[in-house]
Design a protein around this motif. Structure first.
Motif, PDB file in Angstrom:
ATOM      1  N   ARG A 253      18.227   8.946 -12.482  1.00  0.00           N
ATOM      2  CA  ARG A 253      17.542   8.572 -11.249  1.00  0.00           C
ATOM      3  C   ARG A 253      16.048   8.593 -11.532  1.00  0.00           C
ATOM      4  NH1 ARG A 253      21.692  11.838  -9.035  1.00  0.00           N
ATOM      5  NH2 ARG A 253      22.979  10.704  -7.515  1.00  0.00           N
ATOM      6  N   VAL A 254      15.357   7.578 -11.052  1.00  0.00           N
ATOM      7  CA  VAL A 254      13.903   7.514 -11.209  1.00  0.00           C
ATOM      8  C   VAL A 254      13.290   7.896  -9.869  1.00  0.00           C
ATOM      9  CG1 VAL A 254      11.934   6.057 -11.814  1.00  0.00           C
ATOM     10  CG2 VAL A 254      14.145   5.704 -12.938  1.00  0.00           C
ATOM     11  N   VAL A 255      12.692   9.082  -9.802  1.00  0.00           N
ATOM     12  CA  VAL A 255      12.180   9.623  -8.537  1.00  0.00           C
ATOM     13  C   VAL A 255      10.658   9.713  -8.593  1.00  0.00           C
ATOM     14  CG1 VAL A 255      12.283  11.545  -6.917  1.00  0.00           C
ATOM     15  CG2 VAL A 255      14.284  10.988  -8.326  1.00  0.00           C
ATOM     16  N   PRO A 256       9.942   9.048  -7.692  1.00  0.00           N
ATOM     17  CA  PRO A 256       8.476   9.135  -7.676  1.00  0.00           C
ATOM     18  C   PRO A 256       7.996  10.576  -7.558  1.00  0.00           C
ATOM     19  CG  PRO A 256       9.234   7.372  -6.237  1.00  0.00           C
ATOM     20  CD  PRO A 256      10.455   8.138  -6.650  1.00  0.00           C
ATOM     21  N   ALA A 257       7.072  10.964  -8.421  1.00  0.00           N
ATOM     22  CA  ALA A 257       6.519  12.321  -8.399  1.00  0.00           C
ATOM     23  C   ALA A 257       5.238  12.326  -7.570  1.00  0.00           C
ATOM     24  CB  ALA A 257       6.253  12.798  -9.825  1.00  0.00           C
ATOM     25  N   MET A 258       5.414  12.047  -6.295  1.00  0.00           N
ATOM     26  CA  MET A 258       4.274  11.965  -5.366  1.00  0.00           C
ATOM     27  C   MET A 258       4.781  12.258  -3.963  1.00  0.00           C
ATOM     28  SD  MET A 258       3.933   7.806  -5.445  1.00  0.00           S
ATOM     29  CE  MET A 258       3.742   7.792  -7.232  1.00  0.00           C
ATOM     30  N   GLU A 259       3.856  12.349  -3.027  1.00  0.00           N
ATOM     31  CA  GLU A 259       4.240  12.624  -1.651  1.00  0.00           C
ATOM     32  C   GLU A 259       5.083  11.481  -1.095  1.00  0.00           C
ATOM     33  OE1 GLU A 259       0.793  13.408   0.665  1.00  0.00           O
ATOM     34  OE2 GLU A 259       0.167  15.144  -0.525  1.00  0.00           O
ATOM     35  N   PRO A 268      -4.774  -6.314  -8.662  1.00  0.00           N
ATOM     36  CA  PRO A 268      -4.587  -7.573  -9.393  1.00  0.00           C
ATOM     37  C   PRO A 268      -5.631  -7.771 -10.487  1.00  0.00           C
ATOM     38  CG  PRO A 268      -5.706  -8.000  -7.315  1.00  0.00           C
ATOM     39  CD  PRO A 268      -5.487  -6.507  -7.384  1.00  0.00           C
ATOM     40  N   HIS A 269      -5.195  -7.738 -11.741  1.00  0.00           N
ATOM     41  CA  HIS A 269      -6.035  -8.132 -12.872  1.00  0.00           C
ATOM     42  C   HIS A 269      -5.354  -9.349 -13.491  1.00  0.00           C
ATOM     43  CE1 HIS A 269      -8.757  -4.845 -12.479  1.00  0.00           C
ATOM     44  NE2 HIS A 269      -7.870  -3.912 -12.793  1.00  0.00           N
ATOM     45  N   LEU A 270      -5.491  -9.544 -14.795  1.00  0.00           N
ATOM     46  CA  LEU A 270      -4.744 -10.615 -15.448  1.00  0.00           C
ATOM     47  C   LEU A 270      -3.249 -10.358 -15.277  1.00  0.00           C
ATOM     48  CD1 LEU A 270      -6.761 -11.182 -18.747  1.00  0.00           C
ATOM     49  CD2 LEU A 270      -6.707 -12.624 -16.713  1.00  0.00           C
ATOM     50  N   THR A 271      -2.874  -9.095 -15.307  1.00  0.00           N
ATOM     51  CA  THR A 271      -1.529  -8.680 -14.921  1.00  0.00           C
ATOM     52  C   THR A 271      -1.666  -7.619 -13.840  1.00  0.00           C
ATOM     53  OG1 THR A 271      -1.488  -7.028 -16.701  1.00  0.00           O
ATOM     54  CG2 THR A 271      -0.477  -9.154 -17.166  1.00  0.00           C
ATOM     55  N   SER A 272      -0.688  -7.545 -12.949  1.00  0.00           N
ATOM     56  CA  SER A 272      -0.785  -6.628 -11.817  1.00  0.00           C
ATOM     57  C   SER A 272      -0.582  -5.184 -12.266  1.00  0.00           C
ATOM     58  CB  SER A 272       0.250  -6.994 -10.753  1.00  0.00           C
ATOM     59  OG  SER A 272       1.549  -6.889 -11.280  1.00  0.00           O
ATOM     60  N   GLU A 273      -1.186  -4.272 -11.524  1.00  0.00           N
ATOM     61  CA  GLU A 273      -1.063  -2.856 -11.831  1.00  0.00           C
ATOM     62  C   GLU A 273      -0.855  -2.070 -10.547  1.00  0.00           C
ATOM     63  OE1 GLU A 273      -4.530  -1.525 -13.874  1.00  0.00           O
ATOM     64  OE2 GLU A 273      -4.377  -3.009 -15.483  1.00  0.00           O
ATOM     65  N   MET A 274      -0.363  -0.852 -10.705  1.00  0.00           N
ATOM     66  CA  MET A 274      -0.306   0.099  -9.608  1.00  0.00           C
ATOM     67  C   MET A 274      -1.444   1.080  -9.842  1.00  0.00           C
ATOM     68  SD  MET A 274       2.795   2.663  -8.396  1.00  0.00           S
ATOM     69  CE  MET A 274       3.945   1.331  -8.017  1.00  0.00           C
ATOM     70  N   GLN A 275      -2.340   1.166  -8.887  1.00  0.00           N
ATOM     71  CA  GLN A 275      -3.522   2.011  -9.062  1.00  0.00           C
ATOM     72  C   GLN A 275      -3.128   3.454  -9.381  1.00  0.00           C
ATOM     73  OE1 GLN A 275      -6.232   2.983  -5.638  1.00  0.00           O
ATOM     74  NE2 GLN A 275      -7.710   1.809  -6.832  1.00  0.00           N
ATOM     75  N   GLY A 276      -3.642   3.954 -10.504  1.00  0.00           N
ATOM     76  CA  GLY A 276      -3.320   5.314 -10.909  1.00  0.00           C
ATOM     77  C   GLY A 276      -2.001   5.450 -11.624  1.00  0.00           C
ATOM     78  N   GLY A 277      -1.309   4.326 -11.834  1.00  0.00           N
ATOM     79  CA  GLY A 277      -0.002   4.380 -12.487  1.00  0.00           C
ATOM     80  C   GLY A 277       1.096   4.834 -11.536  1.00  0.00           C
ATOM     81  N   PHE A 278       2.276   5.012 -12.073  1.00  0.00           N
ATOM     82  CA  PHE A 278       3.441   5.375 -11.268  1.00  0.00           C
ATOM     83  C   PHE A 278       4.108   6.620 -11.858  1.00  0.00           C
ATOM     84  CE2 PHE A 278       7.953   4.037  -9.875  1.00  0.00           C
ATOM     85  CZ  PHE A 278       7.834   4.776  -8.703  1.00  0.00           C
ATOM     86  N   PRO A 279       3.630   7.807 -11.510  1.00  0.00           N
ATOM     87  CA  PRO A 279       4.241   9.035 -12.025  1.00  0.00           C
ATOM     88  C   PRO A 279       5.623   9.252 -11.420  1.00  0.00           C
ATOM     89  CG  PRO A 279       2.569   9.565 -10.390  1.00  0.00           C
ATOM     90  CD  PRO A 279       2.484   8.081 -10.623  1.00  0.00           C
ATOM     91  N   VAL A 280       6.600   9.553 -12.261  1.00  0.00           N
ATOM     92  CA  VAL A 280       7.975   9.741 -11.785  1.00  0.00           C
ATOM     93  C   VAL A 280       8.623  10.957 -12.436  1.00  0.00           C
ATOM     94  CG1 VAL A 280       8.290   7.272 -11.399  1.00  0.00           C
ATOM     95  CG2 VAL A 280       8.971   8.270 -13.587  1.00  0.00           C
ATOM     96  N   ARG A 281       9.702  11.406 -11.849  1.00  0.00           N
ATOM     97  CA  ARG A 281      10.588  12.403 -12.454  1.00  0.00           C
ATOM     98  C   ARG A 281      11.880  11.686 -12.847  1.00  0.00           C
ATOM     99  NH1 ARG A 281       9.673  14.937  -7.674  1.00  0.00           N
ATOM    100  NH2 ARG A 281      11.895  14.770  -7.158  1.00  0.00           N
ATOM    101  N   ILE A 282      12.380  12.005 -14.018  1.00  0.00           N
ATOM    102  CA  ILE A 282      13.638  11.405 -14.471  1.00  0.00           C
ATOM    103  C   ILE A 282      14.729  12.468 -14.334  1.00  0.00           C
ATOM    104  CG2 ILE A 282      14.843  10.354 -16.422  1.00  0.00           C
ATOM    105  CD1 ILE A 282      12.574   8.649 -15.322  1.00  0.00           C
ATOM    106  N   GLU A 283      15.699  12.184 -13.463  1.00  0.00           N
ATOM    107  CA  GLU A 283      16.785  13.125 -13.196  1.00  0.00           C
ATOM    108  C   GLU A 283      18.100  12.539 -13.681  1.00  0.00           C
ATOM    109  OE1 GLU A 283      16.698  13.829  -9.021  1.00  0.00           O
ATOM    110  OE2 GLU A 283      14.735  14.835  -9.052  1.00  0.00           O
ATOM    111  N   GLN A 284      18.837  13.315 -14.451  1.00  0.00           N
ATOM    112  CA  GLN A 284      20.118  12.838 -14.981  1.00  0.00           C
ATOM    113  C   GLN A 284      21.153  12.745 -13.867  1.00  0.00           C
ATOM    114  OE1 GLN A 284      21.439  14.968 -18.391  1.00  0.00           O
ATOM    115  NE2 GLN A 284      23.064  13.497 -18.868  1.00  0.00           N
ATOM    116  N   ARG A 285      21.901  11.650 -13.885  1.00  0.00           N
ATOM    117  CA  ARG A 285      22.946  11.459 -12.881  1.00  0.00           C
ATOM    118  C   ARG A 285      24.132  12.367 -13.206  1.00  0.00           C
ATOM    119  NH1 ARG A 285      21.931   7.360  -9.491  1.00  0.00           N
ATOM    120  NH2 ARG A 285      20.486   5.756 -10.177  1.00  0.00           N
ATOM    121  N   THR A 286      24.708  12.915 -12.163  1.00  0.00           N
ATOM    122  CA  THR A 286      25.903  13.759 -12.324  1.00  0.00           C
ATOM    123  C   THR A 286      27.153  13.038 -11.886  1.00  0.00           C
ATOM    124  OG1 THR A 286      25.494  14.733 -10.137  1.00  0.00           O
ATOM    125  CG2 THR A 286      24.622  15.895 -12.048  1.00  0.00           C
ATOM    126  N   VAL A 287      26.958  11.965 -11.083  1.00  0.00           N
ATOM    127  CA  VAL A 287      28.100  11.166 -10.608  1.00  0.00           C
ATOM    128  C   VAL A 287      27.803   9.706 -10.826  1.00  0.00           C
ATOM    129  CG1 VAL A 287      28.920  12.821  -8.943  1.00  0.00           C
ATOM    130  CG2 VAL A 287      27.155  11.195  -8.261  1.00  0.00           C
TER     131      VAL A 287
END
Length: 287
Positions: A253-259, A268-287
């Motif tokens: 599971r990809v879970v945003p590590a933010m509020e 928008p630059h030559l390619t689009s970006e998310m300001q400040g990047g996209f910090p996430v937590r990676i959680e292993q699936r159990t089901v």
């Protein structure tokens, strides 16, 4: 970023002066270009050395290998056109997926069906075979790029005098720009629910419990451009993104590590970006 700022500047005279004097942003640009070219050049030389070791018959004068600058340019094109755009598209895709859990559930069902099919295969099951039937993932990616296109603005220069379909005259040398970001949010193209992340708008129910992918007119959805200028790496980009999505979501599971109320800013630059990047937590699936 510096390259895109050139296009946004009121006059090209200032940046051309900075380039001539090698100062300010133009000096930083040249340093960045040198670093990227050095990196790409090292890839080319390593590949040539590996090929030489594999086959003593390899000749440094063989066409297609002797011109290191040409091959390096191709490598850089792959880095800029493939890596940055693909990562931008996937960043916003995983963000939208978090906000639309029902879409993630449908994707997981499709991944599980593919796994069952793979287990039933007695022969080698290629990467292409693993993802070619994942039409819902394909639709989900298209829908995320509609709202957040990897290349939000594109500009063309007229090679000759021309007339647009609405009668607008374009003279040779004029710049004509279009905005995939804006076009993907136009009610006249996508309907009143344009703001909704809905992969189903790209699908047709066959009535047999299966989805059929229905592509949109590339001139209404110019994320990969259209006509003679259509992106040559379009199919490869979809193959890569579908493969990444299926492997990651099938295991984690990809879970945003933010509020929870955090609303990302589209840059928008030559390619689009998310300001400040996209910090996430990676959680292993159990089901």
């Amino acid at each position: 970023m510096i390259s895109s700022q050139r296009a946004k500047s009121f006059s090209s005279i200032l940046w051309k002066i900075r380039r001539f004097l090698n100062i300010g942003s133009e000096k930083r640009l040249q340093e960045a270009v040198g670093e990227i070219r050095g990196f790409a050049n090292s890839i080319v030389r390593q590949k040539k050395q590996a090929m030489f070791q594999i086959s003593q018959e390899f000749s440094p004068t063989e066409p297609g290998h002797s011109d290191e600058k040409f091959v390096t340019d191709i490598v850089i094109s792959f880095i800029l056109a493939g890596r940055d755009t693909t990562s931008a598209g996937l960043t916003w895709f995983f963000w939208l997926l978090h906000r639309n859990r029902h879409v993630e559930e449908e994707i997981l069902r499709e991944i599980n069906k593919s796994r069952v099919k793979q287990k039933n295969k007695t022969q080698h099951f290629s990467v292409f075979e693993q993802v070619k039937d994942m039409v819902y993932i394909n639709a989900a990616i298209c829908e995320s790029m509609r709202l957040y296109p990897p290349v939000p603005v594109d500009v063309k220069e007229a090679a000759a005098n021309d007339v647009l379909p609405d009668g607008t005259k374009v003279k040779k040398g004029m710049w004509v720009g279009y905005l995939p970001y804006v076009m993907g949010r136009m009610e006249s193209i996508w309907g009143r629910d344009w703001a909704e992340y809905r992969p189903e708008r790209w699908l047709e129910n066959t009535g047999k419990g299966k989805w059929k992918f229905v592509p949109k007119d590339p001139y209404s959805y110019p994320v990969f451009q259209a006509g003679p200028r259509v992106c040559l790496g379009k199919e490869m980009a979809f193959l890569q993104m579908k493969r990444v999505v299926s492997v990651i979501l099938g295991m984690f599971r990809v879970v945003p590590a933010m509020e929870e109320r955090f609303d990302p800013v589209f840059v928008p630059h030559l390619t689009s970006e998310m300001q400040g990047g996209f910090p996430v937590r990676i959680e292993q699936r159990t089901v």
